[in-house]
Design an enzyme around this catalytic site. Sequence first.
Site, PDB file in Angstrom:
ATOM      1  N   HIS A 293       0.841  -1.213   0.000  1.00  0.00           N
ATOM      2  CA  HIS A 293       0.000   0.000   0.000  1.00  0.00           C
ATOM      3  C   HIS A 293       0.870   1.255   0.000  1.00  0.00           C
ATOM      4  CE1 HIS A 293      -4.031   1.868   1.411  1.00  0.00           C
ATOM      5  NE2 HIS A 293      -3.307   2.758   0.764  1.00  0.00           N
TER       6      HIS A 293
ATOM      7  N   ASP B  95       0.765   2.534   3.879  1.00  0.00           N
ATOM      8  CA  ASP B  95      -0.069   3.610   3.327  1.00  0.00           C
ATOM      9  C   ASP B  95       0.786   4.877   3.193  1.00  0.00           C
ATOM     10  OD1 ASP B  95      -2.102   5.161   2.299  1.00  0.00           O
ATOM     11  OD2 ASP B  95      -3.236   5.299   4.155  1.00  0.00           O
TER      12      ASP B  95
HETATM   13 ZN   LIG Z   1      -6.825   4.768   1.668  1.00  0.00          ZN
END
Ligand SMILES: [Zn+2]
Length: 463
Positions: free
Chosen positions: A64, A336
């Site tokens: 991610h 992320d």
């Molecule tokens: Zn997201």
Amino acid sequence: MNALLLTGGRIIDPANRLDAPADLLIVDGKISAVGKDAAPKAPAEAERLDVKGQIVCPGLIDLHVHLREPGQTAKENIATGTAAAARGGFTSLVCMPNTAPAIDSAGTVALIRDRAAQAGIVNVFVTGAITKNIAGEELAPIGSLKRAGVVAITDDGHCIQNNELMRRACEYAKMFDLTVMDHCQDYSLVTDGVMHEGYWNTALGLRGWPSAGEEMIVARNILMAELTGARVHCQHLSAAGSVALIREAKKRGVPISGEACPHHFVLTDAAIAGGQKFWATDGKPLLEVLPRQATFPSWPNYDTNFKMNPPLRSAKDREAILEGLTDGTIEILCSDHAPHCDYEKEVEFDYAPFGITGLETELALSLMQLYHTKRLSLSDVIAKYTTAPARLLNLKKGTLSVGADADVTIFNPDQEWVFDVQASASKSKNSPFHNWTLKGRATGAIVNGKKVFAEQPELAGVQ
Ligand SMILES: [Zn+2]
């Protein structure tokens, strides 16, 4: 012939249930031998690296990451994002499609794969958008995205609100054997919330983003996975209720999975009230894992480096994420990594973009909260960065089996170091962990047999 022999390390390869002191031989970009026969088989001209005291494991995968190329290269580009990945010990990453333009056509996929082949320091796997322009209205051409080489589809940054459209996406994904990854956010519940809805948003006068806004979509995704048989993966889980839902669904055999990012299991919403408040309250349990002489980093209240989506939640949610990681409900760790320029973040909390960088700090934070707290073994932490993401996305990565691509990460789980965001390889500096003393550090990364990062001089040199 190109040969590299790593000697004296402790090899941990969850795919082969191996955890033992052993040598590793790489020849022409592939794993050639592991264990006793590695040294005798090494050609005379092989480069030798002494990795005594280090862990040698399959190259870590971060599934991610926002590379921001094309279109937002003031924040990051493929060269800088992959350099940050290598520095963090990652040899593969999966990039998100919310670029400008969005990755919603075969042409854009081809562009990124070309750019990554030229400028990428680590392997880059591409995801495609679920809907055209990530607008949540009309499906993207999922079959042609698959043929162009995407490893999954996601509208990350956004969330499809129309359940019928999500059902069709899952049906196509199933047909093309793709995983659907979803950023779980119910817009009608979240509206314009900027931080977790709880005690602190009231105290700070900021609009709340309730846990139910995530849990609602996690529940929807479980139903969709059950209805269609597609693999649905819930991204960056933050709320206790999400973990409970996934735990229960997995027991029933639903093809649902989840990931967690270090900021959600290290920090809480109290951090938005400033460093002092955090260390006096929810920061206390961290004191046990932070190195003893650590100076406690301070930051002001309303610091936008603590603003991300989904938001930092309560101490109870943080504990639930840790429990989900410990009992296997959450199989995957990732960052992320979401770079933003200083000028974008240096505004009032309400107006700042969501997201923080994470590639260079995530391994240490995961080790601190999962391994150094004795929740998980080193092998289990490594599996969440190797075998688990490789399995979810059908990547031929994440193992040190003979014949596999020679992607290798070398790290020292006990090394203490201070993260200086200004020294980061990322173009952006929006990390909440600046000045934190961390424990555990990548010391080397090898991608397809080539050293792309070496921290210590002795790892960089030929012996
Ligand atoms: Zn997201």
